[in-house]
Design an enzyme around this catalytic site. Structure first.
Site, mmCIF file in Angstrom:
data_model
loop_
_atom_site.group_PDB
_atom_site.id
_atom_site.type_symbol
_atom_site.label_atom_id
_atom_site.label_comp_id
_atom_site.label_asym_id
_atom_site.label_seq_id
_atom_site.Cartn_x
_atom_site.Cartn_y
_atom_site.Cartn_z
ATOM 1 N N ARG A 1 25.711 5.725 45.888
ATOM 2 C CA ARG A 1 26.715 6.688 46.360
ATOM 3 C C ARG A 1 26.731 6.828 47.875
ATOM 4 O O ARG A 1 27.809 6.824 48.490
ATOM 5 C CB ARG A 1 26.488 8.050 45.688
ATOM 6 C CG ARG A 1 26.902 8.068 44.218
ATOM 7 C CD ARG A 1 26.565 9.411 43.579
ATOM 8 N NE ARG A 1 25.119 9.637 43.568
ATOM 9 C CZ ARG A 1 24.551 10.815 43.352
ATOM 10 N NH1 ARG A 1 25.304 11.883 43.145
ATOM 11 N NH2 ARG A 1 23.243 10.943 43.336
ATOM 12 N N ASN B 1 28.417 10.499 40.361
ATOM 13 C CA ASN B 1 27.875 9.983 39.110
ATOM 14 C C ASN B 1 28.659 10.583 37.962
ATOM 15 O O ASN B 1 28.871 11.798 37.902
ATOM 16 C CB ASN B 1 26.393 10.368 38.947
ATOM 17 C CG ASN B 1 25.481 9.488 39.762
ATOM 18 O OD1 ASN B 1 25.856 8.392 40.162
ATOM 19 N ND2 ASN B 1 24.280 9.959 40.040
#
EC number: 6.2.-.-
Length: 797
Positions: free
Chosen positions: A18, A36
């Site tokens: 990320r 997520n």
């Protein structure tokens, strides 16, 4: 404005994926977000198609070092009603963002991704540990997004700190600042911590009394001092506990063997660096790369001429299992010692799983360990060390566990499974010994960590617990099919039946060696082959013990085309422990003794040369021969392992098995370095119209060579080669008959380097392509993967 909703599947959680997306998007001045989403990472971009394509290209090139992208799916969404532009499918709500942001995780999607395995500490973290001015100086639990524990501490997904055992350690101000900064390598590194907020070590004596409770003291330094003095320590690590002892003195090893009741089983060792390893072992370039890899497996190396460790470490073997430190704790151990290595063997009662709970470690290892060095971080998924070996420069997994699990196998391109529904979930439970299980979902097969021998109740419990945990982290709520071994009495078979009732799904039994062959095919991306299955035992369709088979498979089905000669096992399984019983049976079954009918000669040979290999000496020898003659309490086997054990006994190398594969392993080591001056010509015959290798004649030839006082090292080598070439010829004949180009080798016997090479050379000389395992175990550790594939293909058809 166009909206691209991108779903990325693979190893993309817990690896810095990320923040990498965040940095790339900001560098490209893009608006949107990343988060997520269950088992996948969702990226939303408010950009045109050219910009999105440029972003994806950049992401692939700048993927984090331990991440792995399996698939990228792009959905273009209508801004007004947020429907898929192609199919009109309603998707999850899109949040309009200014700039690019990292959002909180969600669990609203069940994809096919998974967290990465536990990986060795990275160089950046090691530099911090060695920097006196760093707050993580000599801290044994440092980690970041590029290294450290993952699989062993996760409870559920999405992979966030709150769903791991690190949730019990609130971050201090400094660690939290790193954790929330997308530009920091510890951004959302869930195992991140320091000495002010993370786990800590304590040292206990055998009476569970904590030593040196003063906070300024160093339990690790004191613990290593005890090791230097010859004490045995239980040290809790990332995925379990090791028993640790010196390798340069006999007494600590002899003491450990007596306490564990492991009189001969070789112990693996950990050494501080490659330079030290080279002082006692031969290290090829391939072996070096594996030792230094982020997975840090145990690598089985050949002892070199300078090897000077205790003779009790790996007795009567030419090789030894070696690994380098993989956790900060392991690295720090070698800061306080001059020892070249320490024993690092799994802390468990034989046959039971490795211990992970402090209370259990202190109680169950009482009387085994002298001291206990324990930490207070819980281990969710215990995970033994992986073990590999190179034979003739070919990698072979002996145990595939820490460092590799739970990274899945991609089965999406397998022809036999094309057309199987993507939401079809399969669980395969493996055999009974050296068990792993496999969860197959959405074209991926997640093979578990090493479970062990499920005929022990605690290991059977561990199996069930590990299945539950794997289903949790893969977000699997239903099972459509369960596969198991064909043996009706295995505990895994019983569990399969029970789970079949629970999930209301069919249970498919799979023949043991068929599963071996399926894994071999998967590993080499083929769907049809002839293969040699050579091991100790596998339940055959005729109810006998197979283990020296030539089989054909197209994955779904198989056919037995040839085998070793069936032999009687007097007393059944006791013949696996005392191979002289098998030696007596194999010789008795030879044409020589059948035709001459001089049983007294065989009896005299056994009494004169091998009576010490029978528990009750002469009386037992007479009883064994009567058993064989009358077929009383005998089993039938075609096992290659039993033949090799018998050769080992005949040459007085090993007459009692105290650990799995001992007699055959010692035979290989005894023969290592032979010149090949002696040749034993394999002979063949037919049994039930099936071609078989005459193994009795091989033993007769060996006995004749012993009688002629030929060099025993050369006899040992010749016996192995005769078995190899006999199996290879049977396989070549079968391949010619069926019209198959590929011939493979599988089963635990093919961990033997000499046997593998002789088999390979014969098959390739005859013009066939020889294939071996690449990313799976030749032994039983990958049986569950083969079971899953075969059962799925049967259901599909």
């Amino acid at each position: 404005m166009k909206i691209a909703r991108i779903l990325v599947q693979g190893i993309v959680q817990g690896v810095g994926f990320r923040p990498t997306v965040y940095r790339i998007a900001n560098a490209l001045n893009m608006a949107g977000y990343v988060r997520n989403l269950g088992n996948v990472v969702e990226i939303v971009l408010f950009e045109n198609e050219d910009n999105v394509n440029n972003f994806i290209k950049t992401l692939k090139n700048k993927c984090p070092p331990i991440a792995k992208i399996n698939s990228i799916e792009i959905n273009w969404i209508d801004e007004k009603n947020e429907k898929d532009r192609k199919g009109g499918k309603k998707l999850e709500h899109i949040e309009i963002q200014d700039g690019f942001n990292i959002l909180e995780s969600s669990s609203n999607f069940s994809g096919a991704s998974v967290i990465p395995p536990d990986l060795a500490v990275c160089d950046n973290c090691l530099d911090e540990m060695n920097d006196q001015n760093n707050r993580r100086y000599k801290y044994p639990f440092t980690a970041c997004t590029d290294c450290g524990p993952r699989f062993t501490l996760i409870e559920s997904v999405p992979y966030d700190r709150s769903r791991t055992t690190m949730d019990e350690f609130p971050l201090c101000y400094e660690c939290n600042t790193e954790y929330e900064n997308p530009s920091d390598r510890r951004y959302h590194a869930e195992a991140s911590c320091c000495k002010n907020c993370g786990p800590s070590l304590k040292l206990f004596d055998k009476d569970r009394k904590e030593l040196i409770p003063n906070k300024k003291s160093n339990p690790l330094k004191e613990g290593v001092s005890l090791l230097n003095d010859g004490k045995i320590l239980a040290i809790k690590g990332i995925g379990g506990t090791h028993l640790v002892a010196k390798v340069t003195e006999d007494n600590p090893i002899k003491k450990l063997r007596k306490r564990l009741n492991r009189p001969n089983q070789p112990f693996a060792v950990m050494s501080p660096n490659l330079e030290t390893i080279k002082k006692f072992a031969e290290v090829s370039k391939l072996e070096m790369n594996s030792l230094l890899s982020k997975e840090r497996p145990i690598v089985v190396l050949k002892k070199n001429d300078k090897y000077g460790f205790s003779e009790f470490l790996a007795p009567e073997l030419h090789n030894i299992g070696v690994m380098l430190p993989y956790s900060p704790l392991h690295h720090l151990i070698f800061d306080y010692t001059e020892e070249p290595a320490f024993i690092m063997t799994s802390a468990n009662i034989p046959g039971e799983p490795m211990m992970i709970k402090n209370k259990e470690i202190l109680s169950s290892l009482y009387g085994i360990a002298d001291y206990f060095l324990l930490h207070n971080r819980k281990i969710i998924n215990r995970c033994d060390d992986s073990v590999i070996r190179y034979r003739n420069n070919e990698l072979s997994f002996i145990r595939r566990s820490r460092g590799y699990v739970p990274e899945p196998y991609d089965l999406s391109n397998l022809n036999s499974l094309k057309g199987l529904k993507s939401n079809f979930n399969v669980l395969a439970l493996g055999p009974e010994l050296d068990v792993t299980f496999t969860l197959q979902k959405q074209g991926l097969a997640y093979v578990s960590q090493h479970i062990g021998n499920t005929n022990k109740f605690k290991t059977y419990e561990f199996l069930q617990e590990a299945i539950k945990n794997m289903m949790n982290i893969t977000k699997t709520e239903k099972l459509d099919l369960i596969a198991c071994d064909m043996h009706p009495q295995f505990f895994t078979t019983r569990l399969a039946r029970g789970m079949g009732e629970k999930f209301n799904c069919p249970v498919v039994p799979v023949q043991h060696h068929h599963a071996h062959g399926a894994v071999l095919a998967i590993d080499n991306s083929i769907d049809e082959l002839i293969f040699i299955a050579a091991d100790g035992v596998g339940y055959g369709e005729d109810g006998t013990a197979w283990g020296g088979e030539i089989l054909y498979t197209d994955l779904t089905n198989y056919e037995r085309l040839a085998s070793l000669e069936p032999q009687k096992m007097p007393g059944g399984d006791i013949s696996t422990k005392y191979p002289a019983r098998m030696l007596a049976s194999i010789l008795y079954n030879s044409d020589y003794y059948k035709e001459s009918k001089i049983e007294s000669e065989l009896e005299n040979i056994l009494i004169s040369n091998y009576s010490y290999y029978f528990q009750h000496k002469e009386i037992e020898i007479k009883n064994v021969l009567n058993q064989i003659k009358s077929n009383l309490n005998v089993q039938i086997t075609t096992s290659t392992g039993r033949i090799l054990d018998s050769i080992s006994a005949a040459l007085n190398i090993c007459g009692k098995r105290t650990y799995e594969g001992e007699c055959s392993m010692k035979l290989e080591s005894y023969a290592y370095g032979a010149n090949g001056d002696i040749t034993i010509q394999p002979k063949f015959k037919k049994v039930d119209n099936r071609p078989v290798l005459d193994t009795s004649q091989i033993l007769i030839d060996i006995m004749d060579l012993i009688k002629e006082r030929k060099n025993k090292k050369e006899i040992a080598y010749a016996g192995q080669v005769a078995i190899s070439e006999g199996l290879a010829k049977l396989a070549v004949d079968a391949a010619e008959k069926v019209g198959i180009d590929y011939i493979g080798a599988t089963g635990g016997v093919f961990y033997n380097e000499a046997i593998t090479l002789a088999t390979k050379q014969y098959i390739e000389k005859e013009g066939f392509k020889f294939i071996q395992h690449r990313n799976s175990c030749a032994g039983d550790g990958s049986i569950s993967l083969g079971q899953a594939i075969i059962a799925s293909s049967k259901i599909k058809k």
